[in-house]
Scaffold this motif. Structure first.
Motif, PDB file in Angstrom:
ATOM      1  N   SER A  43       0.913  -1.089   0.222  1.00 48.53           N
ATOM      2  CA  SER A  43      -0.106  -0.175   0.056  1.00 48.53           C
ATOM      3  C   SER A  43       0.910   1.019   0.099  1.00 48.53           C
ATOM      4  CB  SER A  43      -1.041   0.146   1.290  1.00 48.53           C
ATOM      5  OG  SER A  43      -1.730  -1.091   1.302  1.00 48.53           O
ATOM      6  N   PRO A  44       0.578   2.253  -0.901  1.00 51.26           N
ATOM      7  CA  PRO A  44       1.537   3.274  -0.939  1.00 51.26           C
ATOM      8  C   PRO A  44       1.228   4.054   0.667  1.00 51.26           C
ATOM      9  CG  PRO A  44      -0.191   3.459  -2.767  1.00 51.26           C
ATOM     10  CD  PRO A  44      -0.419   2.228  -1.873  1.00 51.26           C
ATOM     11  N   ASP A  45       2.366   4.950   1.068  1.00 50.61           N
ATOM     12  CA  ASP A  45       2.475   5.353   2.256  1.00 50.61           C
ATOM     13  C   ASP A  45       1.170   6.470   2.661  1.00 50.61           C
ATOM     14  OD1 ASP A  45       4.531   3.988   2.994  1.00 50.61           O
ATOM     15  OD2 ASP A  45       5.852   5.629   2.353  1.00 50.61           O
ATOM     16  N   SER A  46       0.947   7.183   1.594  1.00 47.08           N
ATOM     17  CA  SER A  46      -0.479   8.005   1.610  1.00 47.08           C
ATOM     18  C   SER A  46      -1.568   7.120   1.917  1.00 47.08           C
ATOM     19  CB  SER A  46      -0.510   8.843   0.335  1.00 47.08           C
ATOM     20  OG  SER A  46      -0.834   7.902  -0.474  1.00 47.08           O
TER      21      SER A  46
END
Length: 185
Positions: A43-46
């Motif tokens: 999952s992207p950090d955002s």
């Protein structure tokens, strides 16, 4: 003559010593339970930040990540919110990677990773459950979530909802990726 006779023994001893030194430590070996159901995609950090915010994670929470991959969600929950975290991951290579990331993150007192099948794991301690699983896996997981979590526990999902069987309470677009929230009643 005695020196020539001893050379093969010395050579065998040297080869055995090198094999022992080259073998991975028993403490680092984790047996493979079964093949993972899906390929790991982080999952992207955002999205991780948005999932934790949507679930209203606090320092009193215990965040379980089912299919925790490299450990980014439990580590972020501990670092940003002071929560405790547990990552459940079937792939032993990813468990090692998560533990390496945990060692660098400085929150090993609040997070642990377990090499386990998420469908068999005891999740009753969780107050927040994070998932990034395909719809077919989420559908299989619904009974476990409803049966295994206490009222008030929150579930957040990256990218996939649980269909008509259990519509989300909230959804949010994060840079073109959807996240979803449910609460156990």
């Amino acid at each position: 003559m005695e020196t020539i006779a001893r050379r093969p023994l010395l050579w065998v001893a040297a080869v055995l010593a090198m094999a022992v030194l080259a073998a991975p430590s028993a403490a680092r070996q984790i047996p493979r339970l079964r093949a993972p159901d899906v390929k790991y995609v982080p999952s992207p950090d955002s999205v991780v930040d948005a999932m934790l915010a949507l679930a209203h994670v606090t320092a009193t929470d215990v965040v379980y990540d089912l299919g925790s991959g490299d450990g980014r969600i439990p580590i972020a929950a501990a670092k940003k919110y002071g929560a405790r975290g547990v990552g459940i991951e079937i792939d032993p290579i990813l468990v090692r990677r998560a533990n390496d990331n945990l060692a660098r993150a400085g929150v090993a007192d609040r997070v642990r990773f377990v090499n386990q099948d998420l469908f068999e794991a005891n999740i009753s301690e969780a107050t927040v459950v994070a998932v990034y699983l395909l719809p077919r896996m989420l559908t299989r997981l619904i009974p476990k979530l409803k049966r295994g979590l206490r009222p008030g526990a929150r579930i957040v999902s990256n990218q996939f909802d649980m269909g008509d069987e259990w519509p989300p309470e909230q959804s949010q677009d994060v840079n073109g990726l959807m996240i979803y929230l449910w609460t156990i009643r």
